[in-house]
Design a protein around this motif. Structure first.
Motif, PDB file in Angstrom:
ATOM      1  N   ARG A   1       0.907  -1.188  -0.019  1.00 40.42           N
ATOM      2  CA  ARG A   1      -0.060   0.192  -0.103  1.00 40.42           C
ATOM      3  C   ARG A   1       0.924   1.321   0.151  1.00 40.42           C
ATOM      4  O   ARG A   1       1.888   1.400   0.647  1.00 40.42           O
ATOM      5  N   ARG A   2       0.527   2.161  -0.824  1.00 36.33           N
ATOM      6  CA  ARG A   2       1.152   3.448  -1.000  1.00 36.33           C
ATOM      7  C   ARG A   2       1.450   4.210   0.302  1.00 36.33           C
ATOM      8  O   ARG A   2       2.274   4.930   0.485  1.00 36.33           O
ATOM      9  N   GLU A   3       0.268   4.068   1.165  1.00 36.35           N
ATOM     10  CA  GLU A   3       0.308   4.785   2.357  1.00 36.35           C
ATOM     11  C   GLU A   3       1.404   4.053   3.309  1.00 36.35           C
ATOM     12  O   GLU A   3       1.948   4.999   4.468  1.00 36.35           O
ATOM     13  N   ASN A   4       1.744   3.103   3.316  1.00 34.12           N
ATOM     14  CA  ASN A   4       3.010   2.504   4.060  1.00 34.12           C
ATOM     15  C   ASN A   4       4.331   2.800   3.606  1.00 34.12           C
ATOM     16  O   ASN A   4       5.206   2.540   4.245  1.00 34.12           O
ATOM     17  N   LEU A   5       4.386   3.273   2.552  1.00 31.23           N
ATOM     18  CA  LEU A   5       5.961   3.529   2.006  1.00 31.23           C
ATOM     19  C   LEU A   5       6.746   4.507   2.782  1.00 31.23           C
ATOM     20  O   LEU A   5       7.716   4.299   3.075  1.00 31.23           O
ATOM     21  N   PRO A   6       6.155   5.688   3.103  1.00 34.11           N
ATOM     22  CA  PRO A   6       6.885   6.587   3.904  1.00 34.11           C
ATOM     23  C   PRO A   6       7.492   6.260   5.214  1.00 34.11           C
ATOM     24  O   PRO A   6       8.669   6.318   5.450  1.00 34.11           O
ATOM     25  N   ALA A   7       6.743   5.359   5.924  1.00 30.99           N
ATOM     26  CA  ALA A   7       7.300   4.902   7.232  1.00 30.99           C
ATOM     27  C   ALA A   7       8.278   3.717   6.910  1.00 30.99           C
ATOM     28  O   ALA A   7       9.433   3.817   7.968  1.00 30.99           O
ATOM     29  N   THR A   8       8.046   2.940   5.851  1.00 32.86           N
ATOM     30  CA  THR A   8       8.932   1.923   5.466  1.00 32.86           C
ATOM     31  C   THR A   8      10.243   2.442   5.027  1.00 32.86           C
ATOM     32  O   THR A   8      11.505   2.325   5.649  1.00 32.86           O
ATOM     33  N   TYR A   9      10.231   3.551   4.254  1.00 33.57           N
ATOM     34  CA  TYR A   9      11.336   4.312   3.777  1.00 33.57           C
ATOM     35  C   TYR A   9      12.208   5.143   5.037  1.00 33.57           C
ATOM     36  O   TYR A   9      13.367   4.827   5.189  1.00 33.57           O
ATOM     37  N   ARG A  10      11.603   5.703   5.854  1.00 26.94           N
ATOM     38  CA  ARG A  10      12.210   6.259   7.054  1.00 26.94           C
ATOM     39  C   ARG A  10      12.857   5.147   7.947  1.00 26.94           C
ATOM     40  O   ARG A  10      13.912   5.585   8.228  1.00 26.94           O
TER      41      ARG A  10
END
Length: 181
Positions: free
Chosen positions: A159-168
């Protein structure tokens, strides 16, 4: 991050990368915002700041891939740090020429290419300066490459919404790992 860098005498380098992701559903609004002109694929853009040793010091929230690098920095508010820390120089690439214009002497980009009618020694000096600038900036490119070594960031399939947290989280792990080198 700017306060830390100024206090410790750390030279900052800033750059952005794109993470390929699945195409949003056709019924989803704002679908075109994720297709940049460069890759012609659905991406999200992450901006990071690294130090002279290639350690990731900061990463922002991810933006749609169509957003320009300098616009992403302005939207995040990072460009306002130049006003509060006038002694800090940040090395940038050609994607941040607008920041160089707005913050002369602080946002350092590669020198512009001289025109064809310039003397040969001017062209030679330009090549040397450009090479020196890219040699100084290579550590941020290595930091971005370290992030992309993780399979999840080669192509994001969740899911696109989970990408920022995973990237950080991945950026933090990579930064901790490179801090001991």
């Amino acid at each position: 991050m700017f306060a830390y860098a100024q206090a410790e005498g750390v030279e900052l380098r800033l750059d952005a990368t794109e993470v390929q992701m699945r195409r949003p559903r056709a019924s989803r609004g704002g679908r075109r915002a994720f297709v940049p002109g460069k890759k012609k694929q659905n991406t999200m853009k992450a901006t990071i700041v690294a130090d002279h040793r290639g350690r990731t010091l900061w990463t922002d929230s991810l933006r749609p891939g169509r957003m320009h690098d300098a616009t992403a920095v302005r939207t995040e508010g990072t460009d306002s740090c130049f006003r509060y820390f006038p002694e800090m120089e940040v090395l940038l690439d050609d994607g941040y020429l607008g920041l160089r214009r707005d913050h002369p002497g602080l946002a350092i980009t590669p020198p512009r290419k001289p025109n064809k009618s310039a003397l040969p020694d001017v062209h030679e000096r330009w090549k040397r300066h450009r090479h020196a600038h890219s040699s100084d900036r290579i550590t941020v490119e290595h930091a971005l490459a370290d992030h992309k070594l993780w399979k999840q960031l080669i192509r994001w399939t969740h899911r696109r919404e989970n990408l920022p947290a995973t990237y950080r989280a991945i950026a933090g792990l990579v930064s901790d790992r490179t801090a001991n080198i």
